[in-house]
Design a protein around this motif. Structure first.
Motif, PDB file in Angstrom:
ATOM      1  N   SER A  66       0.665  -1.254   0.188  1.00 25.12           N
ATOM      2  CA  SER A  66       0.046  -0.047  -0.114  1.00 25.12           C
ATOM      3  C   SER A  66       0.828   1.350  -0.600  1.00 25.12           C
ATOM      4  CB  SER A  66      -1.050   0.095   1.123  1.00 25.12           C
ATOM      5  OG  SER A  66       0.031  -0.284   2.381  1.00 25.12           O
ATOM      6  N   ARG A  97      -9.209   0.781  -6.253  1.00 25.54           N
ATOM      7  CA  ARG A  97      -7.578   0.568  -6.144  1.00 25.54           C
ATOM      8  C   ARG A  97      -6.676   2.430  -5.582  1.00 25.54           C
ATOM      9  NH1 ARG A  97      -2.644  -0.206  -8.420  1.00 25.54           N
ATOM     10  NH2 ARG A  97      -3.830   0.508 -10.187  1.00 25.54           N
ATOM     11  N   SER A 109      -4.560   0.838  -1.924  1.00 25.04           N
ATOM     12  CA  SER A 109      -4.627   0.181  -1.288  1.00 25.04           C
ATOM     13  C   SER A 109      -3.896  -1.152  -2.132  1.00 25.04           C
ATOM     14  CB  SER A 109      -6.305  -0.397  -2.312  1.00 25.04           C
ATOM     15  OG  SER A 109      -6.953   0.156  -1.634  1.00 25.04           O
ATOM     16  N   ASN A 110      -3.487  -0.900  -3.314  1.00 27.70           N
ATOM     17  CA  ASN A 110      -1.852  -1.984  -3.405  1.00 27.70           C
ATOM     18  C   ASN A 110      -1.370  -1.651  -4.750  1.00 27.70           C
ATOM     19  OD1 ASN A 110      -3.516  -4.234  -6.008  1.00 27.70           O
ATOM     20  ND2 ASN A 110      -4.994  -3.590  -4.182  1.00 27.70           N
ATOM     21  N   THR A 203      -7.714  -6.194  -4.000  1.00 26.19           N
ATOM     22  CA  THR A 203      -8.169  -4.575  -3.651  1.00 26.19           C
ATOM     23  C   THR A 203      -9.143  -5.260  -2.573  1.00 26.19           C
ATOM     24  OG1 THR A 203      -7.344  -3.762  -4.962  1.00 26.19           O
ATOM     25  CG2 THR A 203      -9.178  -2.557  -4.689  1.00 26.19           C
TER      26      THR A 203
END
Length: 1118
Positions: A66, A97, A109-110, A203
């Protein structure tokens, strides 16, 4: 400030700094009547500071982790709008995301390899300054696992163990907010925004719930890919715990946000302007709510009421100011301030103590026209202080209008619900208060309704033919009707083939497109009527011998495909007789249950000759078919062969099941029995079941046949029962029936209402109160209460008469009622009884009360006898209904000359015990008009009028009574030589003097040679715009409650245009005048003009305003 206005203009375009004007402003408007103040207005300059210099390190992040890119914009006023773009000024794409938070930060989120770039730029837009500030670009480098492993392998020997871990999936973790719980405070009416952003791989998906409740429907929205919960127009009911849940395939995480909704003050009852007369009482109420509860404070003319000049008629009681016996010096403007920590409310209310005689605003001799048998509304718009009382009379000498045939509205309007021909005439409206009386006459004309005595008729015409529709009307001779023709509710086609005559419509050379509905509409200025007819166009015959007729009946009916619940029917159509068949109607006969009766089954298109019919069990069917075309229906076909369906258990149960007791100890269960074909088989019976409700009893059942009622005996009085009726036959039971609730029989109520109290409102109206009886003692359905009341005796005559009891019924569980139509100055008794479905309960103890005195009726008669040269003798009878103790009689009289003009009015007060009077010192041979009425301590009653003439000499009597409407005849008097009359000689002298003055003026003008001074020319052409306003030019608007203004129906018009011209002022405060003559809104707010002043824009009826929270008002400068 702007000229003629209270508007303050601050201009910094020519230099100057906005900071110099920062502060809190308030406007005060003041005149001799008082002072009004505005809300606080906070002025703060806009600010758009630059971003602070900072060194930004590149962000190196591993694939799948993240990342949060912080924006941290400078603090501006108002706060800036945040958005992320690249060097090419293109917005960065966002998704579940990657998204921007409420604080402006960019959340990943990533991260993925495609997130690598060096131009993540945060922009802040300051709208008031129209500037955009840019943060330095942020660099993000994402390392994938493959490239990381290659780098490690290149730097290690073959004997080393190396290798980064592959991208692994991770459970959700909240990036914002942190922790498991947080709190949020929002103000009532604002938008609530709650945010949850989670990291994780895959996600995470966000879901929102409210603990212990539901999210409010129609006000809940999800934004930013459901990461933001938005609730608009929040209220105290939206307080509670809101949970956001972030979930992916590996697990979930949640966060609870505790929301508390506070409220800036808001009005429950804002103070309203108050108009009082000297000596009256009144109240100002200021009620507000909020969270926390606001405090209430009062000001008078902008000064806290505690230090304002003392007014003995004023008393402050919390949120209420009570006025008692006010005087004209009590006029003032009061301000109510409701405050808490989140804001405040301020409202101005003008208390105006005014003494004004009545004024009638409706134009004199206004003409109203209505159609017979329709409502008529006659206006009498009025104003005065104290509020005038309104009375209506019909005719010059008519008595006051009363009775059910009239409706008297509080705004002065007289309504005649059903106006008849005899309703036409002159109506007089009289407005009076203690300062005076005024009257106005209006005219009512009743017109005959417009009727169509010969309507257009249905026509069938062949193509290319000619057709005519008649529309002969009858209307009132004074109304001018207009006749309009429509086709299919639209205008006639613009075609010369359509000829509109006085009483008809003719269509030449008819075509297929002329087919449709033709409507004749007759309009007058007062009513409208219409009539329609259908035109059907059929094909023209090839030869004159072709006839269009109804079709022949179908034949050769055949039944095939017989099943238990369906069968196929086919037929051969008959001759259509030159008009295509449009449909077939199928009917059936049940020879088993209703032989000889045919029922509608279904209808199919004219192109269909076969149909599948649905059947019911245990019915002996026969079918027949009817053909239909545009001309009409054929005769029925011959019946088909019979088909008997097999029996089955019933499909349905009886309808309209009820349980109602006929005696105190029984329950009568009734139902609507099934029809024969609904039985589905032989042996139709009914299973009747019942049990007492809310008692753990088993069902009691009985099976009956050929009845629709069953009586259960021995039940308790008026208790609820559950009841159901199920059908059955020899093959079984119908489906389980639904239950209905019934009650066993009622009995008479046991107790009488208690604590009966009577409040006498006026001489003809009283209000009675009582305590309701306990519902258990009603022993039945409570229907209401009956009040029995009767007159014991009249207090003025002390004579008893036959007691006639009157009854008023008040439905439902009411505890009070009004007793209208009482006789003044009388002794009454009453009692109250409770009523249920069985009857009435015992009566309460008789309650005695007395009505106060009222005004008497008119004297029973007035006779004028014994005319002499200078005297007349008057005799009269006491009023039929004195309605109190007579105190005196009032006689008014005045002479009438030969041109029917009235002379000076003379008034005489006569003791109540007199019944005759001799008037002396009258003029000989003079007609007099007399007005006579009686008085009680309450006031004067209706008057009676008569006319009489003194005689020429003692030998000849003239001037016998002439009634108001011409009943009776007056004796003629002897002719008088006009040349010897004193008034004639005086008139001739006046004419001679006038002629002499005119001759002198002409002589002077001629000597001047016709030249006039310049000043005279200027005076003659003076600009009307600069003429001074007269002191008495002020007018008054209507003074009545807002709900009193009923909508005017057809036939009546708006009473007046209650608008005030707007001048060159945009002031938003109430304009209070400086004189005593002015205009008032319907609630009494001061809006008018004063001597020497121009009119201002009318103020609103309630001068209050709500400040926004938490700062009441804010203006910004660029």
């Amino acid at each position: 400030m702007k000229p003629n206005s209270g508007t303050l203009v601050i201009n910094i375009m020519n230099g100057g700094k906005a900071e110099a004007y920062e502060g809190v402003y308030q406007c005060t408007a003041r005149n001799e009547r008082g002072a009004a103040i505005s809300n606080n207005i906070v002025i703060r300059p806009s600010r758009s500071p630059l971003w602070t210099k900072e060194k930004l390190e590149p962000n190196h992040v591993r694939e799948g982790d993240s990342l949060v890119l912080h924006c941290r914009p400078p603090v501006g006023l108002p706060p800036p709008i945040i958005f992320w773009m690249d060097n090419a000024f293109q917005r960065l794409p966002q998704s579940e995301r990657v998204s921007q938070g409420l604080n402006g930060d960019l959340y990943f989120s990533n991260v993925q390899p495609e997130d690598t770039r060096e131009d993540y730029i945060c922009y802040a837009r300051f709208n008031h300054t129209q500037t955009i500030q840019q943060k330095q670009p942020i660099s993000v480098k994402v390392f994938s696992m493959d490239s990381l492993n290659d780098t490690i392998a290149a730097n290690l020997s073959d004997t080393d163990i190396y290798g980064a871990k592959p991208v692994t999936e991770r459970q959700p973790v909240l990036l914002t907010p942190t922790g498991s719980t947080s709190t949020k405070v929002e103000l009532r009416g604002n938008v609530l925004l709650l945010e949850c952003i989670a990291a994780g791989l895959p996600t995470p998906v966000i879901r929102w719930i409210k603990e212990g409740g539901e999210l409010p429907a129609n006000r809940t929205f999800f934004e930013n890919f459901k990461k933001t919960l938005k609730i608009i127009d929040v209220s105290e009911a939206d307080s509670g715990n809101y949970k956001c849940i972030a979930r992916n395939t590996l697990g979930s995480v949640h966060h609870v946000i505790s929301v508390t909704v506070k409220a800036a003050p808001y009005w429950i009852t804002a103070p309203r302007n108050l108009v009082l007369s000297p000596g009256e009482d009144g109240t100002l109420i200021c009620r507000a709510n909020g969270n926390p509860k606001p405090s209430i404070s009062w000001l008078a003319n902008g000064v806290p009421i505690a230090i304002a000049p003392e007014d003995p008629s004023r008393k402050v009681d919390g949120d209420t100011i009570i006025f008692s016996h006010v005087q004209e010096r009590s006029s003032a403007v009061y301000q109510c301030n409701a405050s808490n920590e989140y804001g405040y409310l301020l409202a101005n209310a003008f208390v105006n103590v005014l003494a004004e005689p009545p004024r009638i605003l409706t134009p004199a001799n206004k003409l109203y026209q209505v159609i017979a048998d329709s409502p008529a509304l006659l206006d009498c718009a009025y104003f005065g202080s104290p509020k005038p009382e309104i009375e209506w009379f019909k005719g010059v000498k008519g008595s006051i209008l009363r009775g059910n045939e009239y409706v008297f509205h509080d705004n002065g309007t007289l309504e005649i619900p059903v106006a008849q021909k005899n309703s036409a005439g002159t109506y007089t409206c009289v407005a009076r208060n203690e300062l005076g009386k005024i009257q106005n006459e209006v005219q009512l004309e009743i017109k005959d309704p417009t009727m169509i005595i010969k309507q257009p008729e249905y026509k069938v015409i062949q193509r290319y033919g000619q057709v005519s529709f008649e529309c002969i009307i009858k209307h009132d001779s004074t109304l001018l009707p207009t006749v309009t023709w429509l086709k299919d509710n639209d205008e006639l086609p613009d075609d010369e083939r359509f000829l509109v005559g006085k009483d008809n419509l003719t269509i030449m050379n008819v075509t297929d497109k002329d087919d449709g509905t033709y409507t004749c509409i007759v309009n007058t200025t007062l009513d409208s009527v219409s009539a329609s007819a259908v035109l059907t166009v059929v094909a023209a015959p090839p030869t004159p011998a072709i006839i269009y007729a109804r079709p022949n009946p179908p034949f050769d009916l055949e039944l095939t495909g017989q099943l238990e619940r369906s069968i196929d029917l086919s037929w051969i159509p008959g001759d259509e007789n030159n008009s295509p068949i449009t449909s077939f109607v199928i009917e059936y006969e049940d020879a088993l249950h209703e032989p000889g009766v045919w029922h509608y089954q279904t209808e199919v298109p004219g192109t269909q000759t076969t149909v599948q019919l649905k059947l019911s069990p245990y019915v002996n069917y026969s079918f027949r078919v009817i053909a239909v075309n545009k001309i009409g229906r054929s005769q029925p076909s011959e019946p088909s062969e019979q088909y008997l369906t097999k029996s089955a258990s019933p499909d349905e149960n009886p309808a309209n099941v009820q349980g109602i007791g006929s005696e105190p100890d029984n329950l009568v269960i009734t139902w609507e029995p099934l029809k024969g074909f609904q039985s589905n088989g032989p042996g139709l019976q009914y299973k009747v079941s019942w049990r007492q409700k809310d008692v753990d009893d088993e069902w009691t059942s009985v099976i009956v046949a050929n009845v629709s009622k069953y009586i259960v005996s021995g039940t308790p009085t008026f208790v609820p029962y559950e009841v159901k009726v199920q059908a059955l036959n020899d093959l079984g039971y119908a489906p389980e029936p639904s239950e209905v609730i019934g009650h066993s029989g009622e009995d008479l109520p046991m107790v009488a209402p208690g604590n009966v109290q009577v409040h006498v409102i006026n001489s003809t109206l009283a209000k009675v109160h009582w305590d309701p009886v306990p519902l258990k003692t009603v022993r039945g359905h409570l229907q209401g209460y009956k009040v029995y009341y009767w007159k014991v005796q009249s207090l003025s005559r002390r004579s008893r008469r036959h007691v006639e009891k009157k009854i008023l019924t008040f439905r439902g569980n009411k505890t009070f009622g009004m007793l209208p139509g009482l006789e003044p100055y009388s002794s009454y008794k009453l009692n109250v009884r409770v009523v249920n479905g069985k009857g009435e309960g015992p009566a309460s103890p008789d309650k005695a009360f007395k009505t106060p005195e009222g005004v008497p009726s008119s004297p029973s008669f007035l006779k004028i006898t014994n005319p002499t040269l200078d005297s007349l003798t008057l005799e009269w009878g006491s009023p039929t209904h004195p309605n109190g103790v007579l105190t005196s009689y009032t006689l008014k009289f005045q002479p009438i000359n030969n041109t029917h003009e009235l002379g000076p009015l003379v008034e005489i007060r006569i003791p109540a015990n007199e019944s005759s009077l001799i008037l002396k010192n009258l003029n000989y041979s003079t007609r007099y008009k007399f007005y006579f009425n009686a008085q009680t301590s309450v006031g004067s009653g209706s008057q009676i009028t008569e006319e009489a003439v003194t005689i020429m000499d003692e030998g000849k009597i003239s001037g016998i009574l002439r009634p108001a409407v011409g009943a009776g005849k007056a004796m003629t008097s002897r002719q008088v030589d006009i040349a010897t009359q004193g008034w004639f000689i005086g008139l001739m002298c006046a004419v001679a003097l006038l002629i002499l003055i005119l001759l002198i003026v002409c002589f002077i003008r001629r000597n001047k040679g016709g030249k006039y001074p310049v000043k005279e020319k200027e005076d003659a052409h003076a600009d009307p715009e600069i003429q001074p306003m007269k002191e008495d030019d002020g007018t008054f608007g209507e003074y009545s409650d807002a709900e009193d203004h009923k909508p005017l129906k057809k036939g009546s018009r708006t009473p007046s245009d209650r608008t005030v011209k707007k001048e060159d002022s945009d002031d938003s405060l109430v304009d209070y005048g400086e004189g005593v003559n002015g205009q008032f809104n319907e609630d009494g707010s001061f809006i008018g003009q004063y001597s020497g002043k121009k009119e201002k824009e009318p103020a609103e009826g309630n001068e209050s305003s709500e400040a926004p929270s938490p700062v009441n008002a804010m203006n910004s400068f660029v």
